[in-house]
Design a protein around this motif. Structure first.
Motif, PDB file in Angstrom:
ATOM      1  N   ASP A   1      33.114  -5.703 121.697  1.00 55.30           N
ATOM      2  CA  ASP A   1      32.251  -4.506 121.683  1.00 55.30           C
ATOM      3  C   ASP A   1      31.998  -3.921 120.294  1.00 55.30           C
ATOM      4  O   ASP A   1      31.253  -2.966 120.151  1.00 55.30           O
ATOM      5  N   ASP A   2      32.619  -4.463 119.268  1.00 54.02           N
ATOM      6  CA  ASP A   2      32.395  -4.034 117.880  1.00 54.02           C
ATOM      7  C   ASP A   2      32.638  -2.532 117.690  1.00 54.02           C
ATOM      8  O   ASP A   2      31.761  -1.795 117.240  1.00 54.02           O
ATOM      9  N   HIS A   3      33.840  -2.086 118.028  1.00 58.33           N
ATOM     10  CA  HIS A   3      34.226  -0.715 117.708  1.00 58.33           C
ATOM     11  C   HIS A   3      34.315  -0.583 116.186  1.00 58.33           C
ATOM     12  O   HIS A   3      34.674  -1.544 115.488  1.00 58.33           O
ATOM     13  N   PRO A   4      33.985   0.596 115.613  1.00 55.57           N
ATOM     14  CA  PRO A   4      34.013   0.759 114.157  1.00 55.57           C
ATOM     15  C   PRO A   4      35.335   0.370 113.499  1.00 55.57           C
ATOM     16  O   PRO A   4      35.354  -0.075 112.350  1.00 55.57           O
ATOM     17  N   MET A   5      36.460   0.524 114.204  1.00 49.97           N
ATOM     18  CA  MET A   5      37.750   0.166 113.639  1.00 49.97           C
ATOM     19  C   MET A   5      37.875  -1.334 113.382  1.00 49.97           C
ATOM     20  O   MET A   5      38.681  -1.756 112.553  1.00 49.97           O
ATOM     21  N   SER A   6      37.080  -2.125 114.073  1.00 52.67           N
ATOM     22  CA  SER A   6      37.249  -3.577 114.004  1.00 52.67           C
ATOM     23  C   SER A   6      36.944  -4.149 112.627  1.00 52.67           C
ATOM     24  O   SER A   6      37.488  -5.193 112.245  1.00 52.67           O
ATOM     25  N   GLY A   7      36.078  -3.471 111.894  1.00 56.75           N
ATOM     26  CA  GLY A   7      35.772  -3.933 110.550  1.00 56.75           C
ATOM     27  C   GLY A   7      36.814  -3.551 109.526  1.00 56.75           C
ATOM     28  O   GLY A   7      36.780  -4.026 108.389  1.00 56.75           O
ATOM     29  N   LEU A   8      37.777  -2.695 109.912  1.00 55.51           N
ATOM     30  CA  LEU A   8      38.813  -2.235 108.993  1.00 55.51           C
ATOM     31  C   LEU A   8      40.094  -3.044 109.094  1.00 55.51           C
ATOM     32  O   LEU A   8      41.010  -2.869 108.291  1.00 55.51           O
ATOM     33  N   LEU A   9      40.182  -3.913 110.115  1.00 54.77           N
ATOM     34  CA  LEU A   9      41.370  -4.739 110.269  1.00 54.77           C
ATOM     35  C   LEU A   9      41.435  -5.792 109.171  1.00 54.77           C
ATOM     36  O   LEU A   9      40.442  -6.089 108.492  1.00 54.77           O
ATOM     37  N   THR A  10      42.626  -6.362 108.984  1.00 53.93           N
ATOM     38  CA  THR A  10      42.796  -7.465 108.044  1.00 53.93           C
ATOM     39  C   THR A  10      43.388  -8.656 108.792  1.00 53.93           C
ATOM     40  O   THR A  10      44.539  -8.610 109.222  1.00 53.93           O
TER      41      THR A  10
ATOM     42  N   THR B   1      33.484 -10.186 116.683  1.00 57.84           N
ATOM     43  CA  THR B   1      33.307  -9.552 117.984  1.00 57.84           C
ATOM     44  C   THR B   1      31.845  -9.611 118.414  1.00 57.84           C
ATOM     45  O   THR B   1      30.969 -10.017 117.641  1.00 57.84           O
ATOM     46  N   VAL B   2      31.597  -9.221 119.650  1.00 62.36           N
ATOM     47  CA  VAL B   2      30.243  -9.164 120.196  1.00 62.36           C
ATOM     48  C   VAL B   2      29.782  -7.716 120.157  1.00 62.36           C
ATOM     49  O   VAL B   2      30.435  -6.829 120.713  1.00 62.36           O
ATOM     50  N   ASP B   3      28.678  -7.467 119.478  1.00 63.26           N
ATOM     51  CA  ASP B   3      28.188  -6.100 119.246  1.00 63.26           C
ATOM     52  C   ASP B   3      27.126  -5.754 120.285  1.00 63.26           C
ATOM     53  O   ASP B   3      26.135  -6.468 120.434  1.00 63.26           O
ATOM     54  N   TRP B   4      27.311  -4.614 120.990  1.00 66.23           N
ATOM     55  CA  TRP B   4      26.367  -4.175 122.017  1.00 66.23           C
ATOM     56  C   TRP B   4      25.500  -3.004 121.558  1.00 66.23           C
ATOM     57  O   TRP B   4      24.741  -2.446 122.352  1.00 66.23           O
ATOM     58  N   THR B   5      25.598  -2.599 120.300  1.00 64.13           N
ATOM     59  CA  THR B   5      24.777  -1.525 119.730  1.00 64.13           C
ATOM     60  C   THR B   5      24.916  -0.235 120.543  1.00 64.13           C
ATOM     61  O   THR B   5      24.041   0.145 121.326  1.00 64.13           O
ATOM     62  N   ILE B   6      26.028   0.454 120.349  1.00 62.37           N
ATOM     63  CA  ILE B   6      26.365   1.608 121.159  1.00 62.37           C
ATOM     64  C   ILE B   6      25.336   2.734 121.043  1.00 62.37           C
ATOM     65  O   ILE B   6      25.071   3.452 122.013  1.00 62.37           O
ATOM     66  N   ALA B   7      24.718   2.883 119.866  1.00 62.33           N
ATOM     67  CA  ALA B   7      23.718   3.945 119.705  1.00 62.33           C
ATOM     68  C   ALA B   7      22.546   3.739 120.657  1.00 62.33           C
ATOM     69  O   ALA B   7      22.029   4.699 121.253  1.00 62.33           O
ATOM     70  N   GLY B   8      22.112   2.497 120.835  1.00 65.10           N
ATOM     71  CA  GLY B   8      21.020   2.216 121.755  1.00 65.10           C
ATOM     72  C   GLY B   8      21.413   2.455 123.200  1.00 65.10           C
ATOM     73  O   GLY B   8      20.607   2.935 124.009  1.00 65.10           O
ATOM     74  N   ILE B   9      22.656   2.136 123.540  1.00 68.79           N
ATOM     75  CA  ILE B   9      23.147   2.380 124.902  1.00 68.79           C
ATOM     76  C   ILE B   9      23.159   3.870 125.198  1.00 68.79           C
ATOM     77  O   ILE B   9      22.741   4.318 126.267  1.00 68.79           O
ATOM     78  N   VAL B  10      23.643   4.667 124.241  1.00 69.88           N
ATOM     79  CA  VAL B  10      23.695   6.123 124.420  1.00 69.88           C
ATOM     80  C   VAL B  10      22.296   6.684 124.638  1.00 69.88           C
ATOM     81  O   VAL B  10      22.059   7.463 125.566  1.00 69.88           O
ATOM     82  N   ARG B  11      21.358   6.296 123.785  1.00 75.01           N
ATOM     83  CA  ARG B  11      19.987   6.815 123.907  1.00 75.01           C
ATOM     84  C   ARG B  11      19.393   6.481 125.267  1.00 75.01           C
ATOM     85  O   ARG B  11      18.775   7.328 125.924  1.00 75.01           O
TER      86      ARG B  11
END
Length: 329
Positions: free
Chosen positions: A270-279, A284-294
């Motif tokens: 789901d590509d949560h923002p924290m996922s890019g901060l891991l080492t 991941t598979v990104d579902w574009t949460i902003a578009g879902i919310v709108r």
């Protein structure tokens, strides 16, 4: 002495409009943008605030829309709830957020409770899309489903899980992975969710040796489930149907002294923002949460306001590649 509440008649006198026109303008309905801005400016100057009880009695609406989350242990669902709440507020609605904690029985009880509390509508990310109570509930309340389709909804924002699963498994296969463990939040009592059904079919098509295991969103539980997989007969890759569950794989690997991706590759969903901060960062598979919310907010407000029903938005996934998957080909 407390200041007397300004009335809608006073706003009407200040703007030279009828009380009905002022009411429409304050709700953003049936008036021009210029009139809306003029009325709102006058209302702010006079200190006018709508009486929520009087408005509910007059309109038959509470201004509240229920947001029933499958599990708020899932960080992505937390982000979804926050986004929907803010989006509804921009539409002069308020969100009443409840958590089903991944329990189908609790989900049913909360959904019925929201209906009985006379919310204007319901946005739900269902735990059990196949539950028999949904059609009856949808007859008495505008319901918008997010993620999976429900029978009888006023609208739905569904994920193309077939495409998402295919993206993930084809990526793993292309990098040489053949033994893949899948961690899913789906319980044995709700086995027919589209993503879970499709992952087995796709694995067979791609010639993958697949093992599907249930894991909770909560970090300690996800870590325990991942540890069992990594200790017993470690696969080359673990595909998680939630980034929150994937964080448990990272934690379990650290406990066992395993390296990601050298010892085991990990993929989220789901590509949560924290996922890019891991080492390393989580692929991941990104579902574009902003578009879902709108889309969810638009469909819910339209359904409550009597707009066209049964609108369907299909959210397409994209693959977000980072460093958590090793090429073993």
């Amino acid at each position: 002495m407390p200041r007397k509440r300004a009335t809608i008649k006073e706003v009407a006198q200040a703007t030279g409009l009828s009380p009905a026109a002022v009411s429409y303008a304050l709700r953003g309905m049936q008036v021009s943008e210029e009139t809306m801005e003029r009325v709102r400016a006058a209302a702010a100057e006079l200190g006018y605030e709508a009486d929520p009880i009087a408005r509910a009695l007059a309109s038959g609406r509470t201004g509240m829309i229920g947001v029933l989350c499958g599990s708020l242990e899932d960080l992505w669902q937390q982000s979804l709830a926050v986004g929907i709440s803010r989006g509804l507020r921009e539409k002069d609605r308020y969100a009443l957020i409840l958590d089903a904690v991944g329990d189908p029985d609790r989900e049913r009880a909360l959904a019925q409770q929201l209906r009985d509390q006379r919310v204007d509508g319901l946005i739900v990310q269902p735990v059990d899309p196949a539950a028999a109570f949904w059609p009856e509930l949808c007859e008495s309340l505008p319901v918008v489903s997010v993620g999976d389709s429900l029978a009888g909804t006023a609208g739905e924002v569904v994920f193309d899980n077939r495409r998402g699963v295919t993206l993930a498994l084809e990526h793993l296969q292309a990098l040489g992975h053949r033994r893949v463990a899948v961690l899913t939040p789906t319980r044995p009592s709700t086995p027919d969710r589209p993503a879970d059904v499709h992952v087995s079919a796709e694995a067979e098509r791609l010639g993958l040796d697949l093992e599907v295991t249930t894991a909770p969103y909560e970090l300690a539980g996800a870590t325990a489930a991942a540890r069992r997989i990594l200790e017993e007969d470690r696969p080359s890759a673990v595909f998680c149907f939630s980034d929150s569950i994937a964080y448990g794989v990272y934690a379990a690997a650290a406990e066992l002294g395993l390296s990601i991706p050298d010892d085991v590759s990990v993929m989220g969903y789901d590509d949560h923002p924290m996922s890019g901060l891991l080492t390393p960062g989580l692929t991941t598979v990104d579902w574009t949460i902003a578009g879902i919310v709108r889309a969810a907010v638009r469909l819910a407000v339209a359904a409550v306001d009597g707009g066209p029903k049964r609108r369907r938005v299909v959210q397409q996934p994209t693959l977000r590649e980072r460093g958590s998957i090793r090429d073993v080909a």
